[in-house]
Design a protein around this motif. Structure first.
Motif, mmCIF file in Angstrom:
data_model
loop_
_atom_site.group_PDB
_atom_site.id
_atom_site.type_symbol
_atom_site.label_atom_id
_atom_site.label_comp_id
_atom_site.label_asym_id
_atom_site.label_seq_id
_atom_site.Cartn_x
_atom_site.Cartn_y
_atom_site.Cartn_z
ATOM 1 N N HIS A 114 33.372 65.471 46.530
ATOM 2 C CA HIS A 114 32.871 64.802 45.321
ATOM 3 C C HIS A 114 32.026 65.752 44.473
ATOM 4 O O HIS A 114 32.118 65.722 43.243
ATOM 5 C CB HIS A 114 32.070 63.544 45.676
ATOM 6 C CG HIS A 114 32.925 62.360 45.978
ATOM 7 N ND1 HIS A 114 33.645 61.686 45.016
ATOM 8 C CD2 HIS A 114 33.182 61.716 47.152
ATOM 9 C CE1 HIS A 114 34.294 60.686 45.565
ATOM 10 N NE2 HIS A 114 34.026 60.680 46.869
ATOM 11 N N TYR A 115 31.201 66.595 45.101
ATOM 12 C CA TYR A 115 30.440 67.595 44.341
ATOM 13 C C TYR A 115 31.394 68.550 43.616
ATOM 14 O O TYR A 115 31.170 68.901 42.457
ATOM 15 C CB TYR A 115 29.510 68.403 45.251
ATOM 16 C CG TYR A 115 28.223 67.710 45.606
ATOM 17 C CD1 TYR A 115 27.311 67.312 44.627
ATOM 18 C CD2 TYR A 115 27.894 67.454 46.935
ATOM 19 C CE1 TYR A 115 26.125 66.679 44.958
ATOM 20 C CE2 TYR A 115 26.709 66.819 47.278
ATOM 21 C CZ TYR A 115 25.831 66.432 46.288
ATOM 22 O OH TYR A 115 24.659 65.803 46.626
ATOM 23 N N ASN A 116 32.452 68.955 44.297
ATOM 24 C CA ASN A 116 33.433 69.866 43.707
ATOM 25 C C ASN A 116 34.123 69.211 42.500
ATOM 26 O O ASN A 116 34.245 69.826 41.439
ATOM 27 C CB ASN A 116 34.461 70.266 44.767
ATOM 28 C CG ASN A 116 35.378 71.361 44.304
ATOM 29 O OD1 ASN A 116 34.959 72.314 43.668
ATOM 30 N ND2 ASN A 116 36.648 71.228 44.619
ATOM 31 N N ILE A 117 34.549 67.973 42.668
ATOM 32 C CA ILE A 117 35.195 67.258 41.568
ATOM 33 C C ILE A 117 34.210 67.060 40.426
ATOM 34 O O ILE A 117 34.553 67.222 39.247
ATOM 35 C CB ILE A 117 35.768 65.913 42.055
ATOM 36 C CG1 ILE A 117 36.911 66.161 43.043
ATOM 37 C CG2 ILE A 117 36.247 65.068 40.882
ATOM 38 C CD1 ILE A 117 37.400 64.915 43.763
ATOM 39 N N PHE A 176 27.396 60.556 41.749
ATOM 40 C CA PHE A 176 26.798 59.402 42.418
ATOM 41 C C PHE A 176 27.365 59.268 43.834
ATOM 42 O O PHE A 176 26.619 59.085 44.805
ATOM 43 C CB PHE A 176 27.074 58.132 41.597
ATOM 44 C CG PHE A 176 26.563 56.877 42.233
ATOM 45 C CD1 PHE A 176 25.217 56.554 42.186
ATOM 46 C CD2 PHE A 176 27.431 56.008 42.880
ATOM 47 C CE1 PHE A 176 24.735 55.383 42.772
ATOM 48 C CE2 PHE A 176 26.968 54.842 43.469
ATOM 49 C CZ PHE A 176 25.626 54.527 43.417
ATOM 50 N N ALA A 177 28.684 59.389 43.966
ATOM 51 C CA ALA A 177 29.321 59.312 45.284
ATOM 52 C C ALA A 177 28.849 60.444 46.179
ATOM 53 O O ALA A 177 28.509 60.226 47.351
ATOM 54 C CB ALA A 177 30.843 59.361 45.128
ATOM 55 N N ALA A 178 28.795 61.651 45.638
ATOM 56 C CA ALA A 178 28.386 62.811 46.434
ATOM 57 C C ALA A 178 26.972 62.630 46.980
ATOM 58 O O ALA A 178 26.704 62.907 48.156
ATOM 59 C CB ALA A 178 28.467 64.074 45.583
ATOM 60 N N LYS A 179 26.088 62.150 46.150
ATOM 61 C CA LYS A 179 24.704 61.952 46.588
ATOM 62 C C LYS A 179 24.607 60.866 47.658
ATOM 63 O O LYS A 179 23.842 60.996 48.618
ATOM 64 C CB LYS A 179 23.811 61.610 45.391
ATOM 65 C CG LYS A 179 23.586 62.794 44.472
ATOM 66 C CD LYS A 179 22.752 62.417 43.273
ATOM 67 C CE LYS A 179 22.511 63.623 42.376
ATOM 68 N NZ LYS A 179 21.652 63.293 41.230
ATOM 69 N N ASN A 180 25.383 59.806 47.503
ATOM 70 C CA ASN A 180 25.367 58.738 48.508
ATOM 71 C C ASN A 180 25.915 59.220 49.849
ATOM 72 O O ASN A 180 25.355 58.901 50.903
ATOM 73 C CB ASN A 180 26.157 57.526 48.017
ATOM 74 C CG ASN A 180 25.325 56.638 47.140
ATOM 75 O OD1 ASN A 180 24.396 55.997 47.607
ATOM 76 N ND2 ASN A 180 25.632 56.613 45.858
ATOM 77 N N TYR A 181 26.988 59.989 49.833
ATOM 78 C CA TYR A 181 27.536 60.525 51.084
ATOM 79 C C TYR A 181 26.568 61.530 51.720
ATOM 80 O O TYR A 181 26.446 61.591 52.935
ATOM 81 C CB TYR A 181 28.900 61.177 50.857
ATOM 82 C CG TYR A 181 30.025 60.179 50.745
ATOM 83 C CD1 TYR A 181 30.481 59.476 51.859
ATOM 84 C CD2 TYR A 181 30.646 59.935 49.528
ATOM 85 C CE1 TYR A 181 31.514 58.553 51.756
ATOM 86 C CE2 TYR A 181 31.681 59.020 49.413
ATOM 87 C CZ TYR A 181 32.105 58.337 50.536
ATOM 88 O OH TYR A 181 33.128 57.425 50.433
ATOM 89 N N THR A 182 25.875 62.297 50.890
ATOM 90 C CA THR A 182 24.889 63.242 51.412
ATOM 91 C C THR A 182 23.754 62.501 52.111
ATOM 92 O O THR A 182 23.329 62.894 53.205
ATOM 93 C CB THR A 182 24.345 64.139 50.283
ATOM 94 O OG1 THR A 182 25.435 64.871 49.714
ATOM 95 C CG2 THR A 182 23.302 65.106 50.795
ATOM 96 N N CYS A 183 23.266 61.441 51.506
ATOM 97 C CA CYS A 183 22.207 60.642 52.144
ATOM 98 C C CYS A 183 22.698 60.052 53.462
ATOM 99 O O CYS A 183 21.968 60.072 54.469
ATOM 100 C CB CYS A 183 21.754 59.513 51.218
ATOM 101 S SG CYS A 183 20.830 60.076 49.787
#
Length: 168
Positions: A27-30, A92-99
């Protein structure tokens, strides 16, 4: 506590951690790619409008007005289509998966010893349900190609903490 059950729960935490790591990185890459594309789309139109406006003021050919009209249409499309929206959804998705990744790791590394078996089970179950909800409500990550670069970064150890490094 039953060691077999605890090991099973730890394994599930590790699975959630790993799945979250890979999904967050994709998600960060996208996000990076979509954000760059949006910046280009949002900056081309004003530049074209500025240049064609200057040319019209100078009094060169009137056909340049068509370029200005085209640029205005591009600006309108950018406002309607909002190319930054997809980028925002992915960050938003990347941050949620990171948490979620950090929560899973801290649960099996730190907190499990302070919990009884039922509490540990419920916390792991909650993390799994949270991961499943994120999968349902976050945007798709695309084809296999979207995973190639993030996969290389993770395998290279970019998510490994310095203090965990074997090269001390």
């Amino acid at each position: 506590m039953n060691d077999t059950k605890i090991e099973c729960l730890i394994t599930e935490c590790k699975q959630i951690e790993e799945d979250s790591t890979y999904t967050a990185e994709v998600h960060y890459n996208i996000y990076r790619k979509k954000s760059l594309k949006a910046k280009w789309l949002n900056s081309v139109s004003p530049v074209i409008t500025l240049i064609s406006g200057i040319i019209l003021i100078i009094g060169v050919a009137n056909w340049v007005a068509w370029i200005t009209i085209f640029s205005a249409l591009m600006t309108g499309l950018n406002i309607i289509l909002d190319p930054e929206k997809e980028a925002r959804e992915h960050i938003f998705a990347a941050k949620n998966y990171t948490c979620l990744k950090h929560n899973a790791r801290s649960l099996y590394e730190c907190y499990k010893d302070f919990l009884n078996e039922d509490e540990f089970y419920n916390d792991v179950k909650r993390l799994r349900e949270q991961y499943n909800l994120l999968v349902q409500y976050t945007p798709a990550t695309g084809d296999k190609k979207a995973w190639e670069e993030p996969n290389k970064r993770i395998k290279a150890g970019v998510h490994k903490a310095d203090f965990r490094s074997e090269e001390k």
